[in-house]
Design a protein around this motif. Structure first.
Motif, PDB file in Angstrom:
ATOM      1  N   SER A  97     -38.990  -2.453 -76.177  1.00  0.00           N
ATOM      2  CA  SER A  97     -38.021  -3.530 -75.967  1.00  0.00           C
ATOM      3  C   SER A  97     -38.748  -4.827 -75.635  1.00  0.00           C
ATOM      4  O   SER A  97     -39.903  -4.802 -75.168  1.00  0.00           O
ATOM      5  CB  SER A  97     -37.074  -3.171 -74.822  1.00  0.00           C
ATOM      6  OG  SER A  97     -37.768  -3.161 -73.582  1.00  0.00           O
ATOM      7  N   PRO A  98     -38.091  -5.990 -75.840  1.00  0.00           N
ATOM      8  CA  PRO A  98     -38.719  -7.270 -75.479  1.00  0.00           C
ATOM      9  C   PRO A  98     -39.110  -7.345 -74.006  1.00  0.00           C
ATOM     10  O   PRO A  98     -40.138  -7.937 -73.663  1.00  0.00           O
ATOM     11  CB  PRO A  98     -37.632  -8.305 -75.817  1.00  0.00           C
ATOM     12  CG  PRO A  98     -36.811  -7.657 -76.880  1.00  0.00           C
ATOM     13  CD  PRO A  98     -36.806  -6.192 -76.536  1.00  0.00           C
ATOM     14  N   GLY A  99     -38.303  -6.751 -73.127  1.00  0.00           N
ATOM     15  CA  GLY A  99     -38.632  -6.768 -71.702  1.00  0.00           C
ATOM     16  C   GLY A  99     -39.913  -6.010 -71.400  1.00  0.00           C
ATOM     17  O   GLY A  99     -40.723  -6.435 -70.567  1.00  0.00           O
ATOM     18  N   VAL A 104     -46.832  -7.516 -70.751  1.00  0.00           N
ATOM     19  CA  VAL A 104     -48.214  -7.850 -71.140  1.00  0.00           C
ATOM     20  C   VAL A 104     -48.500  -9.316 -70.836  1.00  0.00           C
ATOM     21  O   VAL A 104     -49.519  -9.664 -70.219  1.00  0.00           O
ATOM     22  CB  VAL A 104     -48.432  -7.571 -72.645  1.00  0.00           C
ATOM     23  CG1 VAL A 104     -49.820  -8.061 -73.084  1.00  0.00           C
ATOM     24  CG2 VAL A 104     -48.250  -6.089 -72.949  1.00  0.00           C
ATOM     25  N   PHE A 105     -47.575 -10.181 -71.211  1.00  0.00           N
ATOM     26  CA  PHE A 105     -47.804 -11.619 -71.103  1.00  0.00           C
ATOM     27  C   PHE A 105     -47.457 -12.153 -69.719  1.00  0.00           C
ATOM     28  O   PHE A 105     -48.052 -13.134 -69.260  1.00  0.00           O
ATOM     29  CB  PHE A 105     -47.013 -12.316 -72.205  1.00  0.00           C
ATOM     30  CG  PHE A 105     -47.380 -11.816 -73.562  1.00  0.00           C
ATOM     31  CD1 PHE A 105     -48.508 -12.291 -74.213  1.00  0.00           C
ATOM     32  CD2 PHE A 105     -46.635 -10.816 -74.186  1.00  0.00           C
ATOM     33  CE1 PHE A 105     -48.875 -11.808 -75.454  1.00  0.00           C
ATOM     34  CE2 PHE A 105     -46.989 -10.322 -75.423  1.00  0.00           C
ATOM     35  CZ  PHE A 105     -48.118 -10.818 -76.061  1.00  0.00           C
ATOM     36  N   SER A 106     -46.525 -11.500 -69.040  1.00  0.00           N
ATOM     37  CA  SER A 106     -46.250 -11.911 -67.664  1.00  0.00           C
ATOM     38  C   SER A 106     -47.383 -11.499 -66.740  1.00  0.00           C
ATOM     39  O   SER A 106     -47.708 -12.220 -65.787  1.00  0.00           O
ATOM     40  CB  SER A 106     -44.922 -11.318 -67.191  1.00  0.00           C
ATOM     41  OG  SER A 106     -44.967  -9.904 -67.199  1.00  0.00           O
ATOM     42  N   LEU A 107     -47.997 -10.342 -66.990  1.00  0.00           N
ATOM     43  CA  LEU A 107     -49.159  -9.935 -66.206  1.00  0.00           C
ATOM     44  C   LEU A 107     -50.304 -10.923 -66.415  1.00  0.00           C
ATOM     45  O   LEU A 107     -50.988 -11.311 -65.452  1.00  0.00           O
ATOM     46  CB  LEU A 107     -49.605  -8.526 -66.603  1.00  0.00           C
ATOM     47  CG  LEU A 107     -50.883  -8.006 -65.917  1.00  0.00           C
ATOM     48  CD1 LEU A 107     -50.679  -7.905 -64.407  1.00  0.00           C
ATOM     49  CD2 LEU A 107     -51.291  -6.649 -66.505  1.00  0.00           C
ATOM     50  N   PRO A 405     -40.276 -10.703 -68.060  1.00  0.00           N
ATOM     51  CA  PRO A 405     -39.540  -9.424 -68.043  1.00  0.00           C
ATOM     52  C   PRO A 405     -38.066  -9.582 -67.662  1.00  0.00           C
ATOM     53  O   PRO A 405     -37.201  -8.928 -68.247  1.00  0.00           O
ATOM     54  CB  PRO A 405     -40.295  -8.594 -67.001  1.00  0.00           C
ATOM     55  CG  PRO A 405     -41.670  -9.157 -66.999  1.00  0.00           C
ATOM     56  CD  PRO A 405     -41.476 -10.629 -67.223  1.00  0.00           C
ATOM     57  N   ILE A 406     -37.779 -10.441 -66.668  1.00  0.00           N
ATOM     58  CA  ILE A 406     -36.380 -10.681 -66.302  1.00  0.00           C
ATOM     59  C   ILE A 406     -35.631 -11.304 -67.476  1.00  0.00           C
ATOM     60  O   ILE A 406     -34.493 -10.928 -67.791  1.00  0.00           O
ATOM     61  CB  ILE A 406     -36.297 -11.575 -65.048  1.00  0.00           C
ATOM     62  CG1 ILE A 406     -36.731 -10.790 -63.813  1.00  0.00           C
ATOM     63  CG2 ILE A 406     -34.886 -12.119 -64.859  1.00  0.00           C
ATOM     64  CD1 ILE A 406     -36.759 -11.614 -62.537  1.00  0.00           C
ATOM     65  N   GLY A 407     -36.273 -12.262 -68.140  1.00  0.00           N
ATOM     66  CA  GLY A 407     -35.651 -12.883 -69.308  1.00  0.00           C
ATOM     67  C   GLY A 407     -35.344 -11.872 -70.401  1.00  0.00           C
ATOM     68  O   GLY A 407     -34.256 -11.870 -70.986  1.00  0.00           O
ATOM     69  N   GLY A 408     -36.309 -10.989 -70.682  1.00  0.00           N
ATOM     70  CA  GLY A 408     -36.087  -9.958 -71.693  1.00  0.00           C
ATOM     71  C   GLY A 408     -34.975  -9.004 -71.314  1.00  0.00           C
ATOM     72  O   GLY A 408     -34.171  -8.594 -72.167  1.00  0.00           O
ATOM     73  N   SER A 409     -34.888  -8.662 -70.025  1.00  0.00           N
ATOM     74  CA  SER A 409     -33.830  -7.764 -69.563  1.00  0.00           C
ATOM     75  C   SER A 409     -32.461  -8.418 -69.685  1.00  0.00           C
ATOM     76  O   SER A 409     -31.469  -7.751 -70.023  1.00  0.00           O
ATOM     77  CB  SER A 409     -34.098  -7.355 -68.112  1.00  0.00           C
ATOM     78  OG  SER A 409     -35.321  -6.649 -67.999  1.00  0.00           O
TER      79      SER A 409
END
Length: 453
Positions: A97-99, A104-107, A405-409
């Motif tokens: 999923s996008p989230g 990977v990129f938020s880390l 991740p929040i955005g993807g969720s």
């Protein structure tokens, strides 16, 4: 009466008039690691008189040039994560999923800022050379390893961890070193060096979108690694510090600096707008693909956004030396809110609308990224700049960790619709503007809302 006595008498009179006619100012106070306040208002006056900044010259502008190359190899990659994310989401990690892919990129973004809590004090104590060498090696090595990745955990280690550390190692001394050579023109000098991040965010996405088709993902990523290696090597030999370490300098973070209320408010404001800032950077290409735009058009939105950010770094950087960096950041926040609610939400599904949003938002983003460190630098002495900047941005880094991740969720929860994400982005931007104004009100009082700060 001697010239010195006359000057001291004038300073005394000015302070008496200020105490009588104006609300009390909360002047910056560096915190001594031993537990006390490092200096008082009298020390600030003495320090201002004793510190002589070059404000230009060959060595100073050479450092700015070195900072530019170091920023190109670090923030240039940070501003290109949208292109990497969109490609990897459609190919190697299409089953996730996008989230999940967003981690990977938020880390990577998180470590890019959080690790500065250690690297900033190291810069203050030992200088930039070891940091820039290590950062260049990790950036090039991480990107090279990323070219071989096919699994989620591999991308997390190669890009998220290795490139995250490398970006922080390069970016922290690149920003802090400029402050050693400029005071009155610090906003302009910092903005000039930070244009590299915007230009990298133009060149790398265009380069990748072209090379993905011609030579494939692996060799395209290796080409980026080679460019980062060359730019980082230039930074190694040109970035240097000028001021001797402060007497209380140590190579460890010190969160006791958050005893300063103005620093807390500035850090909170930066935290909020960085949270919102990374959502369009990470999702604008995916948003365009969702609305049926072509692959090339969607990928090219990232370089359009970053091209606009170059102007957003230079022009406001010049005026920030006149009206104050925090004031310019408040202006950029207002522009971001207008871009989200006035353009992206009602018209982002059209080609003209999404391009207009990318330009407006990119301009505002350039201002916020370039001047955020300068805002922090207003509350400390220059010898402590690395420590204050790095400690503040270690807190801000958590916004980078959770935003994508929040955005993807949110997108998943809304069945792929982006309206909720756009509204959240605009609201948090608005809150950040109020928090930044709160920092100014704390320092100058409510009546001096037009003060330079």
């Amino acid at each position: 009466m001697s010239g010195t006595e006359t000057t001291n008498s004038k300073i005394s009179c000015d302070l008496e008039v200020q105490a009588t006619d104006s609300p009390p100012l909360h002047l910056p106070q560096s915190v001594d690691p031993s537990g006390g306040v490092g200096h008082t208002e009298d020390d600030d006056i003495e320090s201002a008189n004793s510190e002589a900044y070059p404000e230009g010259g060959l060595k100073a502008w050479t450092v700015v040039a070195g900072s530019w190359f170091g920023t190109f190899a670090s923030l240039g990659i940070l501003n290109s994560i949208g292109t990497f994310q969109a490609y990897i989401q459609e190919h190697q990690l299409q089953s996730y999923s996008p989230g999940t892919v967003g981690w990977v990129f938020s880390l990577y973004a998180f470590l890019s800022f959080f690790c500065g809590v250690y690297f900033g004090p190291i810069f203050d104590k030992y200088g930039p050379r070891g940091l820039t060498i290590s950062g260049t090696a990790m950036m090039a090595g991480g990107l090279l390893a990323m070219s071989f990745c096919t699994e989620l955990w591999q991308f997390l280690l190669a890009f998220g961890v290795a490139c995250g550390f490398g970006t922080s190692l390069l970016f922290c001394p690149s920003i802090a070193a400029v402050g050693h050579f400029f005071k009155a023109r610090r906003s302009l000098a910092t903005s000039i060096s930070s244009t590299a991040g915007g230009l990298g965010g133009v060149i790398f996405p265009l380069m990748l979108s072209s090379l993905f088709d011609s030579i494939g993902y692996a060799w395209a990523t290796r080409a980026v690694a080679l460019i980062c290696l060359c730019c980082g090597s230039i930074a190694v030999f040109t970035i240097e510090s000028r001021l001797a370490p402060a007497k209380n300098a140590r190579a460890h973070p010190d969160f006791r600096i958050f005893r300063q209320i103005d620093l807390i408010l500035i850090t909170a404001g930066i935290f909020l707008f960085e949270f919102s800032l990374f959502i369009p950077l990470g999702f604008i290409s995916s948003y365009a693909l969702h609305h049926g735009f072509g692959l090339d058009f969607s990928y090219n939105l990232v370089p359009i956004l970053n091209a606009a950010s170059i102007a957003g770094r230079i022009l406001p950087g010049y005026y920030a030396d006149l009206v104050g960096p925090l004031n310019m950041n408040v202006f950029a926040v207002i522009l971001s809110v207008v871009a989200c609610f006035g353009v992206w939400l009602p018209a982002g599904h059209t080609a003209a609308g999404i391009i207009a949003f990318a330009v407006l938002f990119g301009f505002a983003t350039g201002t916020l990224i370039a001047l955020a460190p300068v805002c922090v630098g207003q509350v400390c002495e220059t010898q402590d700049y690395g420590r204050y900047y790095a400690t503040s941005f270690s807190v801000v880094s958590f916004a980078c960790l959770i935003s994508i991740p929040i955005g993807g969720s949110i997108v998943n929860a809304n069945g792929g619709d982006y309206a909720g994400l756009i509204i959240l982005t605009g609201v948090i931007y608005a809150v950040s503007g109020f928090v930044l104004m709160g920092a100014k009100a704390y320092v100058f009082g409510l009546r001096n809302w037009a003060a330079v700060y």
